[in-house]
Design a protein around this motif. Structure first.
Motif, PDB file in Angstrom:
ATOM      1  N   TYR A 177       0.747  11.058 -11.443  1.00  0.00           N
ATOM      2  CA  TYR A 177       2.014  10.615 -10.803  1.00  0.00           C
ATOM      3  C   TYR A 177       1.942   9.078 -10.157  1.00  0.00           C
ATOM      4  CZ  TYR A 177      -1.055  11.234  -6.555  1.00  0.00           C
ATOM      5  OH  TYR A 177      -1.920  11.018  -5.503  1.00  0.00           O
ATOM      6  N   SER A 178       2.917   8.674  -9.609  1.00  0.00           N
ATOM      7  CA  SER A 178       2.852   7.275  -8.933  1.00  0.00           C
ATOM      8  C   SER A 178       2.698   7.175  -7.367  1.00  0.00           C
ATOM      9  CB  SER A 178       4.199   6.940  -9.337  1.00  0.00           C
ATOM     10  OG  SER A 178       4.145   5.346  -9.126  1.00  0.00           O
ATOM     11  N   GLN A 179       1.900   6.645  -6.978  1.00  0.00           N
ATOM     12  CA  GLN A 179       1.676   6.669  -5.663  1.00  0.00           C
ATOM     13  C   GLN A 179       2.208   5.639  -4.852  1.00  0.00           C
ATOM     14  OE1 GLN A 179      -2.626   5.937  -4.301  1.00  0.00           O
ATOM     15  NE2 GLN A 179      -2.164   6.352  -2.295  1.00  0.00           N
ATOM     16  N   PHE A 180       3.143   5.898  -3.995  1.00  0.00           N
ATOM     17  CA  PHE A 180       4.127   4.868  -3.421  1.00  0.00           C
ATOM     18  C   PHE A 180       3.223   3.952  -2.174  1.00  0.00           C
ATOM     19  CE2 PHE A 180       6.811   3.500  -0.031  1.00  0.00           C
ATOM     20  CZ  PHE A 180       7.991   2.911  -0.646  1.00  0.00           C
ATOM     21  N   LYS A 181       3.594   2.505  -2.513  1.00  0.00           N
ATOM     22  CA  LYS A 181       2.868   1.468  -1.670  1.00  0.00           C
ATOM     23  C   LYS A 181       4.141   0.813  -0.750  1.00  0.00           C
ATOM     24  CE  LYS A 181      -1.603   2.106  -2.129  1.00  0.00           C
ATOM     25  NZ  LYS A 181      -2.421   2.531  -0.718  1.00  0.00           N
ATOM     26  N   SER A 182       5.198   0.466  -1.722  1.00  0.00           N
ATOM     27  CA  SER A 182       5.998  -0.318  -1.002  1.00  0.00           C
ATOM     28  C   SER A 182       7.184  -0.408  -2.119  1.00  0.00           C
ATOM     29  CB  SER A 182       5.763  -1.765  -0.568  1.00  0.00           C
ATOM     30  OG  SER A 182       5.341  -2.401  -1.915  1.00  0.00           O
ATOM     31  N   VAL A 183       8.285  -1.067  -1.643  1.00  0.00           N
ATOM     32  CA  VAL A 183       9.450  -1.165  -2.575  1.00  0.00           C
ATOM     33  C   VAL A 183       9.022  -1.679  -3.933  1.00  0.00           C
ATOM     34  CG1 VAL A 183      11.911  -2.044  -2.876  1.00  0.00           C
ATOM     35  CG2 VAL A 183      11.205  -1.089  -0.702  1.00  0.00           C
ATOM     36  N   ILE A 184       8.020  -2.978  -3.951  1.00  0.00           N
ATOM     37  CA  ILE A 184       7.765  -3.456  -5.160  1.00  0.00           C
ATOM     38  C   ILE A 184       6.321  -3.061  -5.810  1.00  0.00           C
ATOM     39  CG2 ILE A 184       9.153  -5.430  -4.550  1.00  0.00           C
ATOM     40  CD1 ILE A 184       6.583  -6.606  -3.572  1.00  0.00           C
ATOM     41  N   ASN A 239       6.047  10.537  -5.825  1.00  0.00           N
ATOM     42  CA  ASN A 239       6.813  10.126  -7.084  1.00  0.00           C
ATOM     43  C   ASN A 239       8.238   9.997  -6.620  1.00  0.00           C
ATOM     44  OD1 ASN A 239       5.380   9.998  -9.519  1.00  0.00           O
ATOM     45  ND2 ASN A 239       6.209  11.876 -10.265  1.00  0.00           N
ATOM     46  N   ASN A 240       8.879  10.669  -5.525  1.00  0.00           N
ATOM     47  CA  ASN A 240      10.155  10.755  -5.497  1.00  0.00           C
ATOM     48  C   ASN A 240      10.339   9.283  -4.649  1.00  0.00           C
ATOM     49  OD1 ASN A 240      12.938  11.661  -5.182  1.00  0.00           O
ATOM     50  ND2 ASN A 240      12.772  12.448  -3.184  1.00  0.00           N
ATOM     51  N   ALA A 241       9.535   9.110  -3.818  1.00  0.00           N
ATOM     52  CA  ALA A 241       9.821   7.629  -2.928  1.00  0.00           C
ATOM     53  C   ALA A 241       9.470   6.570  -3.934  1.00  0.00           C
ATOM     54  CB  ALA A 241       8.754   7.627  -1.948  1.00  0.00           C
ATOM     55  N   SER A 242       8.637   6.819  -4.831  1.00  0.00           N
ATOM     56  CA  SER A 242       8.384   5.577  -5.855  1.00  0.00           C
ATOM     57  C   SER A 242       9.278   5.437  -6.633  1.00  0.00           C
ATOM     58  CB  SER A 242       7.141   5.943  -6.579  1.00  0.00           C
ATOM     59  OG  SER A 242       5.821   5.937  -5.996  1.00  0.00           O
ATOM     60  N   PHE A 243      10.274   6.551  -7.062  1.00  0.00           N
ATOM     61  CA  PHE A 243      11.178   6.354  -8.016  1.00  0.00           C
ATOM     62  C   PHE A 243      12.488   5.506  -7.260  1.00  0.00           C
ATOM     63  CE2 PHE A 243      15.586   7.963  -8.886  1.00  0.00           C
ATOM     64  CZ  PHE A 243      15.662   7.686 -10.094  1.00  0.00           C
ATOM     65  N   TYR A 244      12.665   5.871  -5.881  1.00  0.00           N
ATOM     66  CA  TYR A 244      13.770   5.147  -5.428  1.00  0.00           C
ATOM     67  C   TYR A 244      13.283   3.553  -4.987  1.00  0.00           C
ATOM     68  CZ  TYR A 244      16.352   9.400  -5.048  1.00  0.00           C
ATOM     69  OH  TYR A 244      17.186  10.690  -5.057  1.00  0.00           O
TER      70      TYR A 244
END
Length: 291
Positions: A177-184, A239-244
């Protein structure tokens, strides 16, 4: 050279595209706030669950009755890659980064003589992996109909994975999956969930300070399946946060690029129009002088 009419149509089309990308950026920004809050709220629970299980597992170390989700099957031959991606695109490298990590792991395992199977959650990952590993995809779950992710969605995935494990279809399961760190910044992540990798609690001797009722093995038998669902739920929220975040960044870049294209197209249009007017004036003056 394109006519002035064609140039006007091209500029109008680019402006329409810019409006769409700007609208998508604003929608992604509004949804990101909620998704980020949900992802950050799930982290402490998932981390604490890991810590509790690590503590209990340390006390149960070496026990012949340890659950298979902790002890494993004793083999390392068949690997199930649980790849979680998005249902939609227009999000930069979000989906492809997760797929790339899973593909690299799969190829590495296959080079070692291991058997690899895929469980795809999300349409985009499935579409990309199907090009290379179609025969190795054993299951695909589509979440397009889910308006808001809930724990029940993770439980459904966990039950399917557990059923395959209990049927002896694989030895090791790794979650991607993709771990969310920030918008970029979104970090593609691989996490082994079967058998569970116990962190360093076992080495510090803290487990011996507790007595468990019922026995450790019985507690683990109940906690480990729930922990599996918790870790999957956390991955879905991340993943959901990373996608947006990725979509917001991608649409912002697209909007800026569209603005630059409009500027350049307008400049070419004005120069072409000026040249055409100048040419017509020269023809009129030349005609008048000839008379």
């Amino acid at each position: 050279m394109a006519s002035l009419k064609d140039m006007r149509v091209r500029i109008a089309s680019t402006k329409a595209t810019q409006k769409i990308t700007k609208a998508m950026q604003m929608v992604a920004a509004s949804k990101l706030r909620r998704a980020q809050t949900a992802a950050e709220a799930a982290r402490p629970y998932a981390q604490k669950m890991d810590a509790v299980i690590s503590n209990i597992a340390a006390a149960a170390a070496g026990s012949p009755g340890a659950p298979a989700l902790l002890a494993g099957t004793g083999r390392d031959q068949v690997h199930l890659l649980l790849v979680c991606t998005g249902e939609r695109g227009l999000s930069g490298a979000f989906n492809s980064a997760i797929v790339r990590l899973a593909r690299e792991r799969a190829l590495s395992l296959m080079n070692q003589g291991k058997e690899v199977k895929f469980f795809c959650v999300g349409r985009k990952g499935y579409e990309q992996l199907r090009r290379t590993f179609e025969k190795q995809i054993v299951e695909h779950l589509d979440l397009r109909g889910v308006r808001q992710l809930g724990f029940v969605n993770a439980e459904d995935i966990a039950k399917k994975v557990l059923a395959r494990f209990e049927a002896g279809e694989f030895d090791v399961c790794t979650l991607f999956y993709s771990q969310f760190k920030s918008v970029i910044a979104q970090i593609p992540t691989a996490q082994q969930i079967i058998p569970l990798v116990v962190e360093g609690e076992a080495s510090n001797g803290s487990a011996s300070a507790y007595e468990y009722e019922p026995e450790e093995d019985e507690i683990l038998t109940r906690l480990l399946p729930r922990n599996l669902a918790v870790q999957i739920f956390r991955a879905l929220l991340e993943n959901n946060a990373s996608f947006y975040g990725a979509q917001m960044s991608a649409m912002d870049n697209a909007t800026r690029n569209a603005g630059e294209m409009i500027r350049k197209q307008t400049l070419v249009y004005n120069r072409t129009r000026q040249a055409q007017i100048t040419k017509e004036l020269i023809e009129i003056i030349s005609g008048a002088e000839a008379v």
